[in-house]
Design an enzyme around this catalytic site. Structure first.
Site, PDB file in Angstrom:
ATOM      1  N   MET A 183       0.838  -1.195   0.000  1.00  0.00           N
ATOM      2  CA  MET A 183       0.000   0.000   0.000  1.00  0.00           C
ATOM      3  C   MET A 183       0.880   1.255   0.000  1.00  0.00           C
ATOM      4  O   MET A 183       0.378   2.375   0.047  1.00  0.00           O
ATOM      5  CB  MET A 183      -0.938   0.013   1.205  1.00  0.00           C
ATOM      6  CG  MET A 183      -0.258  -0.014   2.545  1.00  0.00           C
ATOM      7  SD  MET A 183      -1.436   0.099   3.922  1.00  0.00           S
ATOM      8  CE  MET A 183      -2.258  -1.482   3.815  1.00  0.00           C
ATOM      9  N   ASP A 190       9.529   5.142  -5.081  1.00  0.00           N
ATOM     10  CA  ASP A 190      10.656   5.827  -5.729  1.00  0.00           C
ATOM     11  C   ASP A 190      11.692   6.244  -4.695  1.00  0.00           C
ATOM     12  O   ASP A 190      12.907   6.188  -4.948  1.00  0.00           O
ATOM     13  CB  ASP A 190      10.164   7.056  -6.495  1.00  0.00           C
ATOM     14  CG  ASP A 190       9.376   6.702  -7.742  1.00  0.00           C
ATOM     15  OD1 ASP A 190       9.477   5.559  -8.221  1.00  0.00           O
ATOM     16  OD2 ASP A 190       8.637   7.587  -8.240  1.00  0.00           O
ATOM     17  N   TRP A 214       3.067  -5.393   5.825  1.00  0.00           N
ATOM     18  CA  TRP A 214       1.807  -5.820   5.206  1.00  0.00           C
ATOM     19  C   TRP A 214       2.074  -7.015   4.291  1.00  0.00           C
ATOM     20  O   TRP A 214       2.475  -8.067   4.748  1.00  0.00           O
ATOM     21  CB  TRP A 214       1.142  -4.653   4.483  1.00  0.00           C
ATOM     22  CG  TRP A 214      -0.294  -4.919   4.097  1.00  0.00           C
ATOM     23  CD1 TRP A 214      -1.265  -5.463   4.911  1.00  0.00           C
ATOM     24  CD2 TRP A 214      -0.918  -4.648   2.840  1.00  0.00           C
ATOM     25  NE1 TRP A 214      -2.456  -5.547   4.230  1.00  0.00           N
ATOM     26  CE2 TRP A 214      -2.277  -5.057   2.962  1.00  0.00           C
ATOM     27  CE3 TRP A 214      -0.485  -4.116   1.638  1.00  0.00           C
ATOM     28  CZ2 TRP A 214      -3.194  -4.938   1.908  1.00  0.00           C
ATOM     29  CZ3 TRP A 214      -1.396  -3.977   0.594  1.00  0.00           C
ATOM     30  CH2 TRP A 214      -2.728  -4.382   0.723  1.00  0.00           C
TER      31      TRP A 214
END
Length: 322
Positions: A183, A190, A214
């Site tokens: 997420m 980046d 996650w």
């Protein structure tokens, strides 16, 4: 532990600062050089090698697995049940790089590159960027385009809302992926790439750690960057999470932290995360999992880690009570 939701349901700034500082103090004593810290506001070898490792000597930076009353530190390559490992879906980074470099060299022979960022790159360096950008598109879910959905970040047991994929929200990490593995928004992905590139180019020693992973996509990307930009190094990647969601929270620290354990979408087992590394051909002996809440896993892990170059910290205060 999983990455925390954002916007109206994110942890209070005071709580986040408290936890970040506590983690930083824990690791400060073994740092030889300054870390790159990524404080996240959001809550945010491959199949053949695995088969060969069954009979081959095991490469362990320290004795593992380590089992505590409520935690485990282990290497999925060796310690995960083989029956729970899925097949590798993508070629190894080395194979991708060779294929991409061949394509770039062939195509460049017929064009004049006017892009300022790419025109002076060697085919090898250009191929490395292609590979890393490909992995970003997969872990973020962008590769699936019209098949991808934007899941609304909400804390609840009932089914979450999943609407058409929203590029803008995905850039800033303001939705949850449906088909992807992180997420973390595209801009923060980046940033992970940029910081690792800086560490490698400036010969800064140390491992990579992410606390709160996650589905593991950000750590997968970090491992991909290390594989193509620093292939001869022996940097470890520490993947730290409860792997069973978030705890109820502690209203004494911040009222908004309560009730975090009511969202099954945030509960991702360690086997799922390990299989995401396998899927991309990126699981090797340098990938180390720390399973459990941070008040249980961080003290023994800190005794084993020598040096860190990058710490990506995304935690709930309730996971780090002492």
């Amino acid at each position: 532990m999983t990455a925390s939701p954002r916007e109206s349901i994110k942890i209070s700034h005071a709580t986040r600062l408290l936890v970040g500082l506590t983690l930083a103090v824990m690791f400060f004593h073994f740092q030889n050089k300054p870390c790159n810290f990524i404080f996240n506001d959001e809550s945010s070898p491959k199949k053949d090698a695995q088969e060969k490792e069954t009979d081959a000597p095991q490469d362990r930076p320290f004795p593992m697995p380590i089992h505590g009353g409520k935690f485990e530190i282990f290497q999925p390559l060796y310690d995960m049940d083989e029956s729970k490992k899925n097949p590798q879906l993508l070629l190894s980074p080395k194979e991708f790089l060779g294929t991409f470099e061949e394509r770039i060299s062939w195509a460049k022979s017929m064009v004049q590159v006017n892009d300022g960022k790419l025109k002076d790159l060697t085919s090898k360096d250009h191929a490395a960027i292609m590979y890393i950008e490909m992995i970003k598109s997969f872990v973020s879910g962008r590769a699936f385009r019209q098949a991808e959905l934007s899941v609304g970040p909400r804390l609840r047991k009932h089914p979450l809302d999943a609407g058409p994929f929203n590029e803008g929200k995905r850039d800033g990490g303001n939705d949850w992926t449906f088909a992807g593995d992180t997420m973390t928004g595209s801009k923060r992905l980046d940033n992970v790439h940029t910081l690792l590139k800086d560490v490698i180019e400036n010969n800064i020693p140390g491992d990579y750690i992410e606390t709160g992973v996650w589905r593991g996509g950000s750590s997968v990307l970090a491992k991909a960057v290390l594989e193509v930009l620093d292939p001869n190094s022996n940097r470890n990647s520490y993947v730290c999470d409860s792997f069973m969601g978030l705890p109820p929270g502690d209203k004494k620290l911040a009222a908004k932290d309560a009730g975090w354990d009511n969202t099954p979408y945030l509960e991702v087992a360690s086997e799922i995360v390990a299989n995401n590394f396998i899927k991309y051909g990126l699981l090797d002996s340098n990938v180390i999992f720390a399973k459990g809440f941070f008040n249980e896993t961080m003290p023994p892990l800190a005794e084993k880690i020598t040096t860190l170059s990058i710490m990506r910290l995304d935690v709930s205060s309730s996971l780090f009570r002492t």
